[in-house]
Structures are given as C-alpha cells and as structure tokens.
Design an enzyme around this catalytic site. Structure first.
Site, PDB file in Angstrom:
ATOM      1  N   ASN A   1       4.091   0.115 -49.150  1.00  0.00           N
ATOM      2  CA  ASN A   1       5.054   0.604 -48.276  1.00  0.00           C
ATOM      3  C   ASN A   1       4.455   1.909 -47.503  1.00  0.00           C
ATOM      4  OD1 ASN A   1       7.677  -0.882 -47.753  1.00  0.00           O
ATOM      5  ND2 ASN A   1       7.462  -0.584 -49.892  1.00  0.00           N
TER       6      ASN A   1
ATOM      7  N   ILE B   1      16.080  12.889 -56.217  1.00  0.00           N
ATOM      8  CA  ILE B   1      15.609  14.007 -55.035  1.00  0.00           C
ATOM      9  C   ILE B   1      16.681  15.190 -55.438  1.00  0.00           C
ATOM     10  CG2 ILE B   1      15.551  14.774 -52.803  1.00  0.00           C
ATOM     11  CD1 ILE B   1      13.593  12.715 -53.410  1.00  0.00           C
TER      12      ILE B   1
ATOM     13  N   ASP C   1      21.830   5.575 -53.540  1.00  0.00           N
ATOM     14  CA  ASP C   1      21.970   4.287 -53.074  1.00  0.00           C
ATOM     15  C   ASP C   1      23.158   4.239 -52.290  1.00  0.00           C
ATOM     16  OD1 ASP C   1      19.572   3.609 -54.007  1.00  0.00           O
ATOM     17  OD2 ASP C   1      20.275   2.380 -55.600  1.00  0.00           O
TER      18      ASP C   1
ATOM     19  N   HIS D   1      16.005   0.204 -50.266  1.00  0.00           N
ATOM     20  CA  HIS D   1      16.368  -0.286 -51.423  1.00  0.00           C
ATOM     21  C   HIS D   1      15.734  -1.858 -51.359  1.00  0.00           C
ATOM     22  CE1 HIS D   1      18.348  -0.434 -55.259  1.00  0.00           C
ATOM     23  NE2 HIS D   1      18.723  -1.572 -54.890  1.00  0.00           N
TER      24      HIS D   1
ATOM     25  N   GLU E   1      10.105  -5.652 -46.262  1.00  0.00           N
ATOM     26  CA  GLU E   1      10.076  -4.026 -46.274  1.00  0.00           C
ATOM     27  C   GLU E   1       8.774  -3.587 -45.267  1.00  0.00           C
ATOM     28  OE1 GLU E   1      10.024  -2.158 -50.225  1.00  0.00           O
ATOM     29  OE2 GLU E   1      11.054  -3.685 -51.051  1.00  0.00           O
TER      30      GLU E   1
HETATM   31  C1  GAR Z   1       9.591  -1.288 -53.280  1.00  0.00           C
HETATM   32  O1  GAR Z   1       9.883  -2.413 -53.415  1.00  0.00           O
HETATM   33  C2  GAR Z   1      10.982  -0.343 -52.806  1.00  0.00           C
HETATM   34  O2  GAR Z   1      11.566  -1.086 -52.433  1.00  0.00           O
HETATM   35  C3  GAR Z   1      11.203  -0.035 -54.113  1.00  0.00           C
HETATM   36  O3  GAR Z   1       9.969   0.343 -55.040  1.00  0.00           O
HETATM   37  C4  GAR Z   1       8.936  -0.584 -54.573  1.00  0.00           C
HETATM   38  C5  GAR Z   1       7.788   0.334 -54.093  1.00  0.00           C
HETATM   39  O4  GAR Z   1       6.428  -0.567 -53.952  1.00  0.00           O
HETATM   40  N1  GAR Z   1      12.143   1.099 -54.390  1.00  0.00           N
HETATM   41  C6  GAR Z   1      13.192   1.153 -55.311  1.00  0.00           C
HETATM   42  O5  GAR Z   1      13.409   0.373 -56.076  1.00  0.00           O
HETATM   43  C7  GAR Z   1      14.011   2.321 -54.964  1.00  0.00           C
HETATM   44  N2  GAR Z   1      15.287   2.280 -55.612  1.00  0.00           N
HETATM   45  P1  GAR Z   1       5.506   0.027 -53.290  1.00  0.00           P
HETATM   46  O6  GAR Z   1       4.922   1.341 -54.067  1.00  0.00           O
HETATM   47  O7  GAR Z   1       4.321  -1.020 -53.283  1.00  0.00           O
HETATM   48  O8  GAR Z   1       5.755   0.536 -51.931  1.00  0.00           O
END
Ligand code: GAR
Length: 191
Positions: free
Chosen positions: A15, A89, A146, A105, A175
């Site tokens: 992301n 945080i 959340d 999320h 995402e």
């Molecule tokens: C993503 O799927 C994001 O939604 C999740 O971690 C992943 C990170 O992926 N976040 C959470 O679960 C927060 N509660 P990435 O490092 O490939 O972006």
C-alpha cells in the site's frame, strides 16, 4: 504549498508503494517520509527507491511518541497515513494529529475490527464466519482500535471455496485501487 504526508508501515509495504507512485507527481500532496517499527520491513527498500527519508524506530519509541512527534514536526507533516502499521499509535500523537491520521482496515468495519484483528487474522475470521462479502474500510484514527469515523468502504464478493489468503488477495486489490485516491480527495476537501 503542497500538503505533506508521512507513511507509517510495518510490513511489505504494497500500500505504501501505491502512495509513493500516486503522489510522485501530484498537485495536492507529497510524501515526505516513512516511519517503520520493523528494521526488516519490505517498505524500507521501496521507500529507498523513491529517495524518501525512512525512520526506523523500534517499539520502545512508540510508548510516548515523543521522538516520532518531534520528527514529524521538523518535517512539517500535515497528515499521517497508516499502511499496515501494526503498533498502537500513542495518545499524544493522536491528539497532535486529530482527524489527520488515516487507516485502512482489510474488512468491512464495524465487523472484524478491534485488537488482534490485522492482516491474515482478519481474513481467517471472515472465512470462519462464512461471510459472502468482505472489503475495505478507510477511516480516521482515534483512541479506540478501528472506531474512528469511516470515510469510505468498498466490498467484494467471496466464493465459499476462497481460502483466507484468497480473500486477502481480493481485499488487497481494493486497497491498492482506492486508498491513495480516497486520501487525496479528503485532503482536497479540507484544504
Ligand atoms: C493491508 O492489508 C492492510 O489493510 C492491513 O495490513 C496489510 C498491509 O499490507 N492492515 C491492518 O490489518 C491494520 N489493522 P501491505 O504492507 O502490503 O500494504
């Protein structure tokens, strides 16, 4: 003057990568730095390719948040984007950046949220619950896990045979498609 964004990430950083690409040439905002708590996070090499300063601060720095806050001030950061950041945080940081911290999320909140609900744990819980849809929730961060104001949700259909990993792949696509765009549009509206 462009709005300054800092990205916080703990993992692979796919992301974060979408943010680097989206804002590399953008009239509204720019990415000015990356914070991680994990010295082996994939996001580090991704940030290096975009010549972004990266602050690697282990867990102990996130209790009070004093050091991250002082760095953010120095960099004149306006908004923080959490992109798979796995630590809580600190309260002081949330109050400094009230309504200016975004999170994504990987499920449709308020379902499948709260402490311990991150990454593949979320997709496993969705699978166990036999849900027919899952999706993404982009929201502001407040002091409760959340629970901040929801800005955007999008869903995807699940197949009964989808594994947690397959659910995760469908969600991750949503995402990548939406997160930078939604953040940009919220920033545009507020500046
Ligand atoms: C993503 O799927 C994001 O939604 C999740 O971690 C992943 C990170 O992926 N976040 C959470 O679960 C927060 N509660 P990435 O490092 O490939 O972006």
């Amino acid at each position: 003057m462009k709005t300054k964004i800092s990205i916080f990430a703990s993992g692979g950083g796919s992301n974060a990568q979408k943010f680097f690409e989206h804002f590399v040439q953008n009239d509204t905002a720019e990415i000015v730095s990356v914070f991680t708590n994990n010295k082996s996070a994939g996001v580090i090499s991704r940030a290096e390719k975009f010549n972004l300063p990266i602050h690697i601060l282990n867990r102990s720095y996130w209790d009070t948040g004093e050091i991250p806050i002082s760095i953010l001030k120095e960099e004149k950061v306006d908004y923080i984007v959490l992109a798979g950041f796995m630590l809580l945080i600190p309260k002081a940081l949330i109050s400094q950046y009230s309504d200016r911290i975004f999170n994504i999320h990987p499920a449709l909140l308020p379902k499948f949220g709260g402490q311990g609900m991150f990454g593949n744990n979320v997709h496993k819980a969705v699978k166990v619950a036999g849900e027919e849809v899952s999706g993404i929730t982009i929201h502001l961060v407040n002091e409760e896990y959340d629970k901040g104001r929801i800005l955007y949700q999008e869903s995807c259909f699940l197949d009964p045979t989808d594994s947690p990993e397959e659910i995760g792949a469908k969600v991750l696509k949503l995402e990548h498609k939406n997160y930078p765009k939604v953040v940009e549009s919220v920033i545009r509206k507020s500046t």
